[in-house]
Enzyme design. Structure first.
Site, PDB file in Angstrom:
ATOM      1  N   HIS A 210       0.807  -1.225   0.000  1.00 46.07           N
ATOM      2  CA  HIS A 210       0.000   0.000   0.000  1.00 46.07           C
ATOM      3  C   HIS A 210       0.842   1.278   0.000  1.00 46.07           C
ATOM      4  CE1 HIS A 210      -3.604   2.133  -0.488  1.00 46.07           C
ATOM      5  NE2 HIS A 210      -3.199   2.975   0.433  1.00 46.07           N
TER       6      HIS A 210
ATOM      7  N   TYR B 135       1.737   5.138  -2.608  1.00 45.77           N
ATOM      8  CA  TYR B 135       2.044   6.540  -2.268  1.00 45.77           C
ATOM      9  C   TYR B 135       3.459   6.920  -2.686  1.00 45.77           C
ATOM     10  CZ  TYR B 135      -2.391   6.141  -0.036  1.00 45.77           C
ATOM     11  OH  TYR B 135      -3.716   5.914   0.162  1.00 45.77           O
TER      12      TYR B 135
ATOM     13  N   HIS C  55      -9.649   0.759 -11.092  1.00 42.77           N
ATOM     14  CA  HIS C  55      -9.182   1.684 -10.048  1.00 42.77           C
ATOM     15  C   HIS C  55      -7.711   2.045 -10.238  1.00 42.77           C
ATOM     16  CE1 HIS C  55      -8.229   3.348  -6.112  1.00 42.77           C
ATOM     17  NE2 HIS C  55      -7.395   2.362  -5.869  1.00 42.77           N
ATOM     18  N   PHE C  56      -6.873   1.032 -10.457  1.00 40.87           N
ATOM     19  CA  PHE C  56      -5.460   1.439 -10.502  1.00 40.87           C
ATOM     20  C   PHE C  56      -5.074   2.100 -11.825  1.00 40.87           C
ATOM     21  CE2 PHE C  56      -4.650  -3.344 -10.783  1.00 40.87           C
ATOM     22  CZ  PHE C  56      -4.188  -3.378 -12.078  1.00 40.87           C
ATOM     23  N   HIS C  57      -5.927   1.919 -12.853  1.00 40.37           N
ATOM     24  CA  HIS C  57      -5.605   2.668 -14.071  1.00 40.37           C
ATOM     25  C   HIS C  57      -5.996   4.144 -13.951  1.00 40.37           C
ATOM     26  CE1 HIS C  57      -4.855  -1.290 -15.918  1.00 40.37           C
ATOM     27  NE2 HIS C  57      -3.995  -0.587 -16.622  1.00 40.37           N
TER      28      HIS C  57
ATOM     29  N   ARG D 253     -10.566 -10.408 -12.103  1.00 38.71           N
ATOM     30  CA  ARG D 253      -9.259  -9.910 -12.534  1.00 38.71           C
ATOM     31  C   ARG D 253      -8.252 -11.051 -12.441  1.00 38.71           C
ATOM     32  NH1 ARG D 253      -6.200  -6.729  -7.597  1.00 38.71           N
ATOM     33  NH2 ARG D 253      -4.615  -6.646  -9.199  1.00 38.71           N
ATOM     34  N   ARG D 254      -7.035 -10.771 -12.880  1.00 37.20           N
ATOM     35  CA  ARG D 254      -5.927 -11.743 -12.851  1.00 37.20           C
ATOM     36  C   ARG D 254      -6.246 -13.033 -13.605  1.00 37.20           C
ATOM     37  NH1 ARG D 254      -5.531 -10.600  -6.909  1.00 37.20           N
ATOM     38  NH2 ARG D 254      -3.824  -9.153  -6.608  1.00 37.20           N
TER      39      ARG D 254
HETATM   40 FE1  HAS Z   1      -5.891   2.081  -4.232  1.00 42.21          FE
HETATM   41  C1  HAS Z   1      -6.212  -1.336  -4.639  1.00 42.21           C
HETATM   42  C2  HAS Z   1      -7.856   1.964  -1.449  1.00 42.21           C
HETATM   43  C3  HAS Z   1      -5.365   5.465  -3.707  1.00 42.21           C
HETATM   44  C4  HAS Z   1      -3.299   2.039  -6.503  1.00 42.21           C
HETATM   45  N1  HAS Z   1      -4.945   0.636  -5.366  1.00 42.21           N
HETATM   46  C5  HAS Z   1      -5.257  -0.708  -5.391  1.00 42.21           C
HETATM   47  C6  HAS Z   1      -4.376  -1.367  -6.324  1.00 42.21           C
HETATM   48  C7  HAS Z   1      -3.526  -0.414  -6.823  1.00 42.21           C
HETATM   49  C8  HAS Z   1      -3.897   0.845  -6.223  1.00 42.21           C
HETATM   50  C9  HAS Z   1      -2.376  -0.629  -7.792  1.00 42.21           C
HETATM   51  O1  HAS Z   1      -9.031  -0.166   0.401  1.00 42.21           O
HETATM   52  C10 HAS Z   1      -4.412  -2.854  -6.694  1.00 42.21           C
HETATM   53  C11 HAS Z   1      -3.448  -3.654  -5.893  1.00 42.21           C
HETATM   54  C12 HAS Z   1      -3.504  -5.108  -6.341  1.00 42.21           C
HETATM   55  O2  HAS Z   1      -2.865  -5.430  -7.343  1.00 42.21           O
HETATM   56  O3  HAS Z   1      -4.219  -5.884  -5.713  1.00 42.21           O
HETATM   57  N2  HAS Z   1      -6.546   3.463  -2.864  1.00 42.21           N
HETATM   58  C13 HAS Z   1      -7.337   3.206  -1.820  1.00 42.21           C
HETATM   59  C14 HAS Z   1      -7.593   4.446  -1.086  1.00 42.21           C
HETATM   60  C15 HAS Z   1      -6.899   5.437  -1.732  1.00 42.21           C
HETATM   61  C16 HAS Z   1      -6.223   4.799  -2.844  1.00 42.21           C
HETATM   62  C17 HAS Z   1      -8.440   4.617   0.131  1.00 42.21           C
HETATM   63  N3  HAS Z   1      -4.605   3.482  -4.976  1.00 42.21           N
HETATM   64  C18 HAS Z   1      -4.563   4.820  -4.613  1.00 42.21           C
HETATM   65  C19 HAS Z   1      -3.510   5.469  -5.341  1.00 42.21           C
HETATM   66  C20 HAS Z   1      -2.919   4.503  -6.122  1.00 42.21           C
HETATM   67  C21 HAS Z   1      -3.631   3.272  -5.876  1.00 42.21           C
HETATM   68  C22 HAS Z   1      -3.148   6.926  -5.209  1.00 42.21           C
HETATM   69  C23 HAS Z   1      -1.777   4.599  -7.065  1.00 42.21           C
HETATM   70  C24 HAS Z   1      -1.042   5.651  -7.247  1.00 42.21           C
HETATM   71  N4  HAS Z   1      -6.875   0.606  -3.263  1.00 42.21           N
HETATM   72  C25 HAS Z   1      -7.594   0.770  -2.120  1.00 42.21           C
HETATM   73  C26 HAS Z   1      -8.079  -0.544  -1.675  1.00 42.21           C
HETATM   74  C27 HAS Z   1      -7.609  -1.492  -2.570  1.00 42.21           C
HETATM   75  C28 HAS Z   1      -6.854  -0.732  -3.555  1.00 42.21           C
HETATM   76  C29 HAS Z   1      -8.887  -0.851  -0.492  1.00 42.21           C
HETATM   77  C30 HAS Z   1      -7.809  -3.007  -2.510  1.00 42.21           C
HETATM   78  C31 HAS Z   1      -8.957  -3.447  -3.318  1.00 42.21           C
HETATM   79  C32 HAS Z   1      -9.046  -4.948  -3.312  1.00 42.21           C
HETATM   80  O4  HAS Z   1      -9.955  -5.461  -2.666  1.00 42.21           O
HETATM   81  O5  HAS Z   1      -8.218  -5.622  -3.943  1.00 42.21           O
HETATM   82  C33 HAS Z   1      -6.829   6.906  -1.310  1.00 42.21           C
HETATM   83  O6  HAS Z   1      -5.495   7.285  -1.154  1.00 42.21           O
HETATM   84  C34 HAS Z   1      -7.529   7.815  -2.254  1.00 42.21           C
HETATM   85  C35 HAS Z   1      -7.616   9.249  -1.717  1.00 42.21           C
HETATM   86  C36 HAS Z   1      -7.806  10.228  -2.825  1.00 42.21           C
HETATM   87  C37 HAS Z   1      -8.707  11.214  -2.871  1.00 42.21           C
HETATM   88  C38 HAS Z   1      -8.790  12.080  -4.106  1.00 42.21           C
HETATM   89  C39 HAS Z   1      -8.304  13.509  -3.891  1.00 42.21           C
HETATM   90  C40 HAS Z   1      -8.335  14.240  -5.187  1.00 42.21           C
HETATM   91  C41 HAS Z   1      -7.349  15.050  -5.661  1.00 42.21           C
HETATM   92  C42 HAS Z   1      -7.495  15.661  -7.013  1.00 42.21           C
HETATM   93  C43 HAS Z   1      -7.869  17.136  -6.955  1.00 42.21           C
HETATM   94  C44 HAS Z   1      -8.190  17.626  -8.315  1.00 42.21           C
HETATM   95  C45 HAS Z   1      -8.010  18.889  -8.766  1.00 42.21           C
HETATM   96  C46 HAS Z   1      -8.345  19.195 -10.187  1.00 42.21           C
HETATM   97  C47 HAS Z   1      -7.499  19.989  -7.925  1.00 42.21           C
HETATM   98  C48 HAS Z   1      -9.647  11.477  -1.772  1.00 42.21           C
HETATM   99  C49 HAS Z   1      -6.128  15.346  -4.866  1.00 42.21           C
HETATM  100  C50 HAS Z   1      -9.738  19.767 -10.276  1.00 42.21           C
HETATM  101  C51 HAS Z   1     -10.350  19.330 -11.539  1.00 42.21           C
HETATM  102  C52 HAS Z   1     -11.680  19.391 -11.841  1.00 42.21           C
HETATM  103  C53 HAS Z   1     -12.136  18.906 -13.180  1.00 42.21           C
HETATM  104  C54 HAS Z   1     -12.716  19.861 -10.927  1.00 42.21           C
END
Ligand code: HAS
Length: 552
Positions: free
Chosen positions: A221, A225, A372-374, A437-438
């Protein structure tokens, strides 16, 4: 010619890292193209090539190799730019680290190509690869540690010479990311050295599967980050300069990185919510901590909106949203990263769904997770790296990012966005309908089941169309990279591509934010709280170790 603020010798090691990153990118995206066609039953591989071999290569080359080499190139260039040229020792250790990381990568890739390691990037036991695959992984991690520690050494020298001062924001963030990476790797190092290597070379007869998965996800995890934080560095430090503004709040930026050190590690169980062997209490605790690690991303979203609005209003934007029009949309260095940010809104929301215990039951091990990861690592992170590439390579090679290359860059980010939108939407929806998947193509032995996947978006064909557009976009990017490296015209003093670093006012920033001992100490406390008892239970109540499985 003035080649900017980065010393010539420091540019070389960064360029070598970038070269490795983009070579991996090209091969990795080609593997992705093959995969979407296989999943669609439109392609049969020759006997000597296996779907899982390609899937392993795809995951490793893009998620691990491309990202890591790119990140170190960015750090090396940025640390030299913000803290001054490397001393001879720092430079030497950066090179040694690069060579070890590269050797590790080559060993891993050779094993995958030789058909000895089709274990996917998560290398879950009891699937067993050749022992040299795990040796390659260990070398890879050691190499990144050497590069990381040499940058920490550079930073330490700067701090010795600037007693009482806060370091520049870029350097602070790079060091926070390296700290996170080193602590995170402890899990994968433990499982590779003490479980996989002895098992794969036959020194032990079995492996404790659940322990190995838990140690992997202790690392897995925070790994996400490690990819995300360099993108956030670009958002906090580079983007404000590109749009002509300043960092919105130096303290908020530093605080969000500190929160990542604290909360990104003791959360790995949210990848194992469906696994037996870990009691619900520990899963629940780590789920709560997962919700804590969302906060620094929300802080980042807030800071970005504030940066854009302040700058848009300075440029004359009026009304509630009038400032949006004033942003420099014609500058691809900005637009690419803005689109990357926009993708992270649904990407992050999907993460919150994944982490929500019960909802995880619906999406776990389905194509939803691939979707999700894409739209996390595959677009917010990757497209931010593309946006950086457009000026970083010219900055390092002294060439010009010409008007025609800028047009191609717009085409590249547009195609990447469309391809990713199609592919990841289809993946999310197919996942909700139960597509696993997988796995390679499956006919489910029943037409009724296949009919679930007959919709316009809920279709493997849509996924393949998106995947094909993505591959074309990747090839275009590599073409741009080659131009910027060797073929574009040389820049003059006036046209030289700068390394943009925004002004950040740290006069009000609390000094304790840079007291690493506090944050590393609290991080270890949280890790001890979340992991000691469940890991001890996994060791104490271990079943007989599993023998090896090789399905290829
Ligand atoms: Fe995830 C599975 C939970 C973030 C990558 N994640 C994965 C896997 C990958 C991955 C590769 O809880 C698969 C792993 C595998 O092979 O099995 N993930 C989260 C949570 C977050 C999260 C809570 N993941 C990421 C990030 C990744 C990533 C970042 C890669 C870089 N993820 C999970 C969970 C799984 C999971 C479970 C397991 C699922 C399962 O069962 O297998 C949080 O960090 C997300 C927080 C993000 C936000 C968004 C904030 C938004 C921002 C953008 C602002 C935009 C602006 C532009 C200013 C709250 C900062 C404005 C534009 C306009 C158009 C208005």
């Amino acid at each position: 010619m003035n080649t900017g603020q980065i010393a010539a010798k420091d540019r070389k090691v960064a360029l070598f890292n970038l070269g490795f990153a983009y070579s991996a990118f090209l091969i990795g995206t080609l593997c992705g193209l093959l995969q979407v066609f296989i999943r669609n039953d439109a392609l049969n591989l020759p006997g000597w090539l296996d779907y899982y071999q390609i899937l392993t290569a795809h995951g490793l080359l893009l998620a691990i190799v491309f990202t890591t080499f790119f990140i170190f190139a960015f750090f090396q260039a940025g640390m030299s730019r913000t803290l001054g040229a490397f001393g001879p020792k720092v430079r030497l250790w950066n090179w040694i680290g690069f060579v070890v990381t590269a050797l590790g990568t080559i060993l891993v890739v050779v094993m995958v190509v030789a058909g000895q390691a089709s274990v996917l990037y998560t290398f879950y036991a009891p699937l067993q690869a050749h022992g040299l695959f795990y040796v390659g992984l260990a070398l890879f991690v050691i190499g990144t540690w050497i590069q990381g520690f040499s940058l920490v050494g550079h930073y330490a020298v700067w701090r010795r010479n600037h007693k009482g001062e806060l370091s520049p924001l870029f350097a602070f963030m790079a060091i926070a990311t390296i700290i996170l990476w080193v602590i995170a790797c402890l899990g994968v190092v433990a499982t590779v050295l003490f479980q996989f290597i002895p098992w794969a070379f036959g020194w032990t007869s079995g492996i404790n599967v659940e322990l190995s998965r838990s140690l992997f996800w202790y690392f897995g995890h925070p790994l996400v980050y490690f990819w995300l934080l360099p993108a956030y560095m670009a958002w906090y430090v580079i983007v404000p300069k590109i749009i002509g503004g300043k960092v919105f709040s130096d303290s908020l930026g530093r605080l969000s990185f500190v929160l990542f050190i604290l909360f990104s590690i003791p959360v790995g169980f949210h990848h194992q919510l469906t696994e037996p062997g870990i009691s619900s209490f520990w899963k629940f605790l780590q789920t709560v901590l997962t919700f804590m690690v969302i906060i620094p991303s929300l802080i980042t979203a807030f800071s970005m909106f504030a940066t854009f609005e302040i700058r848009g209003r300075e440029l004359g934007g009026r009304g509630l949203f009038g400032w949006i029009r004033k942003l420099p949309w014609r500058d691809v260095r900005f637009t690419s990263i803005f689109i990357a940010m926009a993708f992270f809104i649904p990407g992050g929301a999907g993460g919150i769904i994944n982490a929500s215990f019960q909802m995880n039951e619906v999406i776990h091990n389905t194509l939803w997770v691939v979707g999700h990861f894409h739209i996390t690592v595959g677009t917010p992170v990757a497209m931010t790296f593309f946006g950086l590439t457009f000026w970083l390579i010219p900055n390092l090679t002294g060439r010009r990012f010409t008007k025609s290359l800028q047009k191609l860059a717009f085409l590249q980010i547009a195609t990447w966005s469309v391809g990713m939108l199609l592919m990841s939407t289809a993946q999310h929806l197919l996942g909700l309908l139960g597509a696993p998947r997988r796995t390679a193509y499956t006919g489910y032995a029943h037409d009724d089941a296949l009919a679930w996947f007959d919709g316009l978006l809920t279709n493997h064909v849509t996924m393949a169309v998106g995947g094909s557009i993505l591959f074309l976009s990747a090839a275009l990017l590599v073409f741009i990279v080659i131009q910027l490296w060797w073929l574009a015209p040389k820049a003059s003093e006036q046209t030289y591509e700068e390394f943009p670093i925004a002004e950040s006012d740290s006069s009000m920033t609390p000094r304790f934010l840079e007291n690493w001992k506090i944050w590393i100490g609290i991080a270890f406390l949280l890790i001890a709280l979340a992991y000691t008892i469940p890991l001890a239970e996994l060791i104490q109540h271990a079943p007989p170790g599993s023998g090896r499985f090789q399905t290829w």
